[in-house]
Structure formats: C-alpha cells, structure tokens
Write an enzyme that holds these catalytic residues in place. Structure first.
Site, mmCIF file in Angstrom:
data_model
loop_
_atom_site.group_PDB
_atom_site.id
_atom_site.type_symbol
_atom_site.label_atom_id
_atom_site.label_comp_id
_atom_site.label_asym_id
_atom_site.label_seq_id
_atom_site.Cartn_x
_atom_site.Cartn_y
_atom_site.Cartn_z
ATOM 1 C CD GLU A 172 -0.806 -0.163 0.583
ATOM 2 O OE1 GLU A 172 -2.034 -0.417 0.025
ATOM 3 O OE2 GLU A 172 0.004 -1.009 0.334
ATOM 4 C CB CYS A 192 3.789 1.992 0.751
ATOM 5 S SG CYS A 192 2.276 2.566 0.256
ATOM 6 C CB CYS A 217 3.057 6.162 -1.056
ATOM 7 S SG CYS A 217 1.465 6.078 -0.090
ATOM 8 C CG HIS A 268 7.851 6.146 0.482
ATOM 9 N ND1 HIS A 268 8.140 6.718 1.688
ATOM 10 C CD2 HIS A 268 6.665 5.563 0.592
ATOM 11 C CE1 HIS A 268 7.473 6.506 2.503
ATOM 12 N NE2 HIS A 268 6.403 5.780 1.873
ATOM 13 N NE ARG A 283 -2.591 6.998 1.374
ATOM 14 C CZ ARG A 283 -2.787 6.585 0.205
ATOM 15 N NH1 ARG A 283 -2.008 7.067 -0.820
ATOM 16 N NH2 ARG A 283 -3.697 5.479 -0.223
ATOM 17 C CB SER A 322 -0.155 7.296 7.784
ATOM 18 O OG SER A 322 -0.703 7.312 6.502
ATOM 19 C CB CYS A 367 -1.322 5.256 3.076
ATOM 20 S SG CYS A 367 -0.403 4.263 2.080
ATOM 21 C CB CYS A 401 1.473 -2.536 2.109
ATOM 22 S SG CYS A 401 1.045 -4.191 1.811
#
Lengths: 177, 565
Positions: free
Chosen positions: B29, B76, B79, B83, B477, B500, B544, B547
């Site tokens: 992502e 995103c 996820c 969040h 993640r 990430s 991830c 996005c």
C-alpha cells in the site's frame, strides 16, 4: 434476468483527503443526501480500494464505480469506461495500491462472480494537495457527474426520486459523540 | 518428495556489481522506493525511500478532536480501523474517560477480525508470489500435489481434479496474457528465475490456496463489517466507547462467530501448514534479512488505561537478547528528520513533533524520504508481528511460546532463526493463529456480560479546555501511536507515528540505518533485473505507506476506447 431486479452497487472510491481524488466518494454521498433509490440499488463509500471491497462487489450484478480518472480531457471532463475496456486500457502495472480496482475485479472473476462494471469518472483538477474540499472546477461539474451516474442507475434497472427534504450536508452534520 | 524432509538449498548467487532500484515496490500500500548498491552479488548499501508526503498533521489542526478519527482512517486504504482506534484512544486518554468493558471487547473483536483478514491477505496475496512460482505450477503433477497437500493436515481432503482445475484456470490466464494479479511478478520472464526453488507440486498447492484464500478473506472482512458497522471504513468507535448496539444481538454475535470460526479453521488447516511447507524449502532465508531491536506496545487490553493489561504483552527486545526483554516506555520515542524531507535536524518527542516539509530531490542521498525516522532510546526498532512475537516469547506469554516452539520444532531450527525474513513471515502466521484462538474468549466474555444484563457500550464525558493524550495500537503492521494536544477544545497539535515509519523509515541523525535498510544489507541478488530477494524482505515487513494517490491513469494504456460523456 427474470423478474428479479438486478442488484446494483454504486461505489464511490477515492481518497477524500486529496482534493479531487475524493470526487467519487463525494458524489455518492451527495446522491445519498438528495435521492431515494430503489431497493436493488446500494450506495457505498468505498474509500481507497482494496480486497475488502470484494464482498459487496461479489454480491452485486451491476457495478457502477465513481472515481477520478486521468484521461486526455480538461479538468471536469466526465468519462464512461466499461468493464472490458478497463481491462484493455488501464494499466494495473506498478499499481500504487495494494490492489487496485482492476485487480479486485479479476480476483472477483477468479472467485466466481465478476459483475458487469462501468466507471463513471471525472478528470481531476488537483489530486495532490491535501485538502478535504473539491476544487472549484470539480465542484461545478459534480452535478453533471451525478447526472450521468443516475442515468447509469436507470439504464441498469434501478430507480430513484428526489427526496422531499434533503439530508444534512457534512458541514451541517454534528460530529458523532 | 512427500514424506522426505526438504533440505535447505544454498541461496543462488551472482557476481553482479552495480545499482538495483525497485521503484515502486508493488503489492504494497503506497509508494516505496528501494535504492540498493550491489557488489559481487550482495547488497552493500541501501536506502528505503517513501515517495508520498503525508500532511495529515497539518490538516487536523484546529478541528474538533472527535473528528480526528474520520480523517486519520482515510489516510490509508488498508489500515482504516487501526487509525480510527488510535485516534479514538488518544482522545479517550486526553479527556480521561473510562470506557465500559463491553466497549473494550468490541474494539478487540473488530481488531481481531482485521488481524485475520490482513495476515491472510498478506501471506497469500501480497507475499506468496515472492516464494511461489505460479508459472511453474503448470508443470506439476496434480495427483502428487494432492498427496503432498493432504499430508500437511488431517483436515485437508483435496483431490487431483481440484488441482487440475486450478492449473487449467491459471494456464488460461497465462495464455491470454491477462495476467492481472500476477503482472510483474519476478518469476515471469523467458529464463527461469533461479531464485525460486519450490518443487512444482508445492507451487501448485500454494497457487490453489491463493485462490481459496480469496474466498476466505471475504469472510474475514464480513466479520469485521458485522461489528464495525461497515468496511473498509468502520463507523463504530467513539470517544467514550463504541456505538454498535446492533452487535449485542445474539444473531449478530452468532454471525460473527460462524465467520471467524470458519476463517480460524482455514488458518489452522491451510495458512500455517502452507507457511511451514514453503519455509521448509527456503530455510536459507532463516539467515537473511534480520534486524536487531524490536518494539511492541502490546494489544487487546482488558483495561484501556493499562498497557500491562494487554493480551499480547508490551515490551522491547534489544540487541536480539530474548533473555532480557524490556518494558515499553513511550518517553523514549523520538522522531528524527535529518535524512528526511523535513526542515531542520532536531529529534523530537511526538508531543513536540513538527511537520514542516522541505523537499530536496529524488537523487539526494542525504535527505531521501518523506518518512521521519522514529527511534527508541536512539535505536532503530523493528515493529510488527516479529516484534510482537519476540516480546511475547521473551516474556513467557504461553500461547505465543507454544506456537513459536511448535514452528521451530517443525522446521528443526533454533530461536536464532526468528531474526530473519523467514522468521518475520512465520511470526505473522503465529500472531494470526494466537489471535484467532483468543477470539472465542473475548466473544464468550461479551455474551456472558450481555446475559447478565450489562449492555453498556458508552461512557459520557466532557471535552476539557486543555489536555493531551496518546493512543497506542499494536496494529497488524506494528506499533501505531497518535498523539494529541487539545487547546480550547480544538486540536492544537496532532502527530501520528505509524508502523511503517518504524520499520521502513530512513537513517536517523546518528546515521543508524532504518530496520528495512539494515535487513537488506548483505542480501544476495541473483538476477538484478528480477531482484525478488529485495521483495522478499521488504514484503516480509508488510509495508503500508498511507495511500495517497490512486487515480486511474488512462495515459499508460490504449485509451482509444474511452467514451467521453
């Protein structure tokens, strides 16, 4: 199709945090606010695409996706892309997404039900700036975009009527608590 | 080949020297670029660069704190819930509301279904193609494949005809050129990529289960929607608890249970045995791709205010020392920007965090990523399933210890093997299995509360004039934290430190490599044009990267059949 009406899914996709990238989600929200649709039509905010959209996609027979599309036209141009054209014309190479729409449709096909799919899309003016408002161009063309989506719904066997009292806009809505 | 234990193969080597750039890394992502320098077939220098700017912190300033979750979960496409949960927890924390027990259970159950979904999709649909050569599956003997598969679990009853059908389906896809989901996979090409070395039967088995897992992930996503009101963007968390009153109905609970039971059975009978079977052939990867330090805030609380109440324990493992796990202390977190595209060089605690973009250029070797570089006690730390599992293992968390020992015994390796790409991928399976096994416990607690008349899901609260709070979530993640400062009832500052950036961020002010950079150092590259070895390690972190852009790009194909309205 016998007398059962086709199940239609209207999926607004995109990221509402990036100006016109959210045009699909904004359009589907706005249709929901202004119109009542027949029982065979589901309006859905799909956010950014992913495999989690497979369930609703697998459960529909006709998929109408509203999205931002980069064509060759000026900002605000509205396009219609159909399922088979999608496969030919849209590169899903190097997708920036975990799985993009075309991947998701192929997965649906493998699993057993790839619905008829059409994209009604608009050329964005700005899809980079982080802002939750649409650009003025996109805003001005939003009604036209919605018109094409409603026409698509009608052609697929859905019906709609204008609500006597429209729902509240996002600004009018109280934050949930 | 069934019956005989697979032997570790020597990793294929080359003599290549030169750059290898993977940009963008696919099947993740977001947009990540890996810029590596290879000498005599091994990576000697590497930079992990995120190419997307996230300006969420800026957009949140001045807004109602309750609205934060609706923005952060849009960062995103994957996820979303984690969040929403982190934002909700940080405001819960700031306004000091104690949420009801059932609300905690609901949040845990939705999180658990997200874990099941994400890990299943990661293993089969995002990571498997780094190990499994789908083209090679066409050469397999379907009857032998059935024997192999059924030998892996007593609950498998697969037939040669089923495997033949998969071969036909995949063969048709390959013949038509409509590779779709397999486009750009590094097993494609005129010459076989020697870096793939599963027997054809194992390739075919995994390919079939890739397809089966597509069905199964739909069920996990549906379970998540039952309690989460909708998916992908759940709408049930609020500051003070949750609002999914509908989910208290016995028929809803039964629906969730039936779906998660089915997915759990798939995890036990397919995911874990497949993982172990594939790992058995790639044992050389138990010595490649490791990192040194690990951090987890733990997850699944019984008391939202107490990190020690979490089912997976919080903690750290530093310098690979599993004999001496530490406690997670959020005061030790600092975000560095010296090698990122942000102004200045100061390393700041998230409450004091500043997000002031300052882009240089793509080829800058000094400032080279939109990610900040979080450090714990000045050390780069890996987070995610391997961190969760190592911390839990080191702290003697029984369900995790049992699962780890089972995996190590089956593969006939010691705990040192965990510090690797293979260990990371195995840890994800372990975390998924242990979570799945715990679902009935939370569900039973919920049912018994409801039966006893406790249907409380929300605690009222008042917005303070000034406050600060933090929400910790150990997401699929890894360690996610949202930090809020409230002033006059509005957001004064909001910082997100996402998994990430812990794992895929750049160098810090002290020049220490980020975890994925460290993991890639020394990695062998057999074919620089198809560097699947880089993907194996990068994908094992399940990147991830929020996005940002997903606009359909019609320029890249034949656009003639477009109809302009």
């Amino acid at each position: 199709m016998t007398d059962e009406k086709k199940r239609i899914l209207v999926l607004g996709v995109g990221n509402v945090l990036f100006t016109d990238e959210g045009i699909g989600v904004r359009a589907v929200d706005e249709i929901e606010r202004l119109y009542d649709v027949s029982d065979n039509v589901t309006l859905m905010d799909g956010g950014t695409l992913g495999t989690r959209l497979m369930d609703p996609i697998l459960n529909c027979e006709h998929l109408i996706v509203i999205d931002a599309v980069l064509g060759d036209g000026p900002a605000g141009s509205v396009y219609r892309l159909t399922g088979e054209d999608l496969r030919k014309s849209l590169a899903f190479k190097d997708s920036m997404h975990q799985t993009d729409l075309v991947d998701t449709l192929i997965m649906c096909e493998i699993v057993g039900n790839r619905p008829e799919a059409v994209i009604i899309g608009m050329e964005p003016f700005d899809y980079h700036t982080m802002a939750i408002e649409l650009s003025p161009v996109a805003k001005e063309r939003q009604e036209a975009l919605m018109g094409f989506v409603l026409e698509e719904i009608a052609n697929a066997g859905g019906t709609f009527s204008k609500k006597a009292v429209p729902g509240p806009t996002t600004q009018e809505r109280e934050p949930c608590a | 080949m069934s019956g005989s234990k697979p032997q570790a193969k020597p990793t294929p080597q080359s003599n290549y020297s030169g750059p290898v750039i993977v940009d963008p890394v696919t099947r993740i992502e977001g947009h990540l670029r890996i810029d590596a320098v290879v000498e005599k077939g091994k990576i000697v220098d590497v930079r992990s660069s995120s190419q997307l700017f996230r300006g969420l912190e800026i957009i949140l300033k001045g807004r109602d704190p309750r609205d934060a979750q609706h923005f952060t979960q849009r960062a995103c496409g994957v996820c979303t819930y984690v969040h929403a949960l982190a934002s909700t927890r940080c405001v819960d924390n700031a306004v000091k509301v104690k949420i009801p027990k059932n609300a905690t259970l609901m949040r845990n159950l939705v999180m658990a279904s997200q874990y099941l979904h994400d890990h299943l999709v990661h293993f089969y649909h995002l990571h498997a193609l780094d190990w499994v050569n789908v083209a090679n599956a066409l050469k397999a003997d379907p009857a032998k494949t059935a024997v192999l598969s059924n030998s892996l679990s007593p609950n498998r009853k697969e037939t040669a005809a089923q495997f033949k059908a998969v071969q036909d389906k995949v063969g048709a896809l390959v013949a038509s050129g409509k590779l779709g989901i397999f486009t750009n996979a590094y097993f494609l090409g005129e010459k076989k990529n020697e870096a793939y070395y599963l027997p054809a039967e194992a390739d075919l088995m995994a390919t079939k289960h890739y397809l089966d897992a597509l069905h199964m992930q739909v069920k996990a996503a549906r379970a998540m929607a039952i309690f989460g009101a909708k998916n992908p963007h759940t709408q049930f968390t609020v500051v003070g608890g949750v609002t999914n009153y509908d989910a208290l109905k016995p028929e809803r609970i039964a629906e969730y249970k039936a779906l998660t039971d089915e997915v759990t059975a798939f995890i036990k009978d397919f995911y874990i045995p497949d993982l172990l079977a594939v790992a058995g052939f790639y044992k050389d990867w138990a010595a490649i791709g490791g990192t040194t330090n690990f951090i987890s805030c733990g997850e699944y609380p019984t008391d939202e205010y107490n990190l020690d109440s979490r089912f997976f324990p919080q903690g750290t493992v530093m310098k690979r020392d599993i004999a001496k796990p530490g406690n997670f202390d959020s005061n030790q977190i600092k975000e560095h920007v010296k090698h990122s595209w942000y102004a200045g060089e100061a390393a700041l605690h998230p409450y004091k965090g500043v997000t002031e973009p300052k882009y240089t250029n793509l080829n800058d070797k000094d400032r080279y990523s939109w990610m900040k570089a979080p450090r714990y006690n000045d050390e780069a730390c890996e987070t995610g399933p391997l961190a969760t599992v190592l911390v839990a293992f080191a702290k003697g968390h029984k369900p995790t210890v049992d699962a780890v020992n089972f995996v190590l015994k089956t593969l006939n390796v010691g705990p040192a093997a965990l510090f690797s790409t293979l260990g990371r991928t195995a840890a994800r399976g372990i975390e998924c299995l242990v979570t799945a096994n715990q679902i009935p416990v939370w569900l039973n607690a919920l049912v018994s509360n409801v039966k006893g008349g406790d249907t409380e899901l929300y605690t009222p609260w008042k917005m303070p004039d000034e406050a600060e709070g933090v929400g910790f979530v150990q997401a699929p993640r890894g360690l996610l934290s949202h930090w809020i400062k409230i002033k006059k009832g509005k957001i004064e500052n909001f910082q997100l430190v996402v998994p990430s950036t812990w794992s895929l961020g750049p160098r810090c002010a002290n020049g220490k490599l980020g975890p994925v950079e460290e993991a890639l150092m020394g990695t062998p590259i057999f074919d620089p044009a198809r560097p699947v070895e880089i993907l194996r390690t990068v994908h094992s972190f399940d990147p991830c990267i929020a996005c940002g852009v997903h606009v359909l790009d019609a320029h890249t194909g034949k656009t003639a059949s477009f109809k302009v309205l």
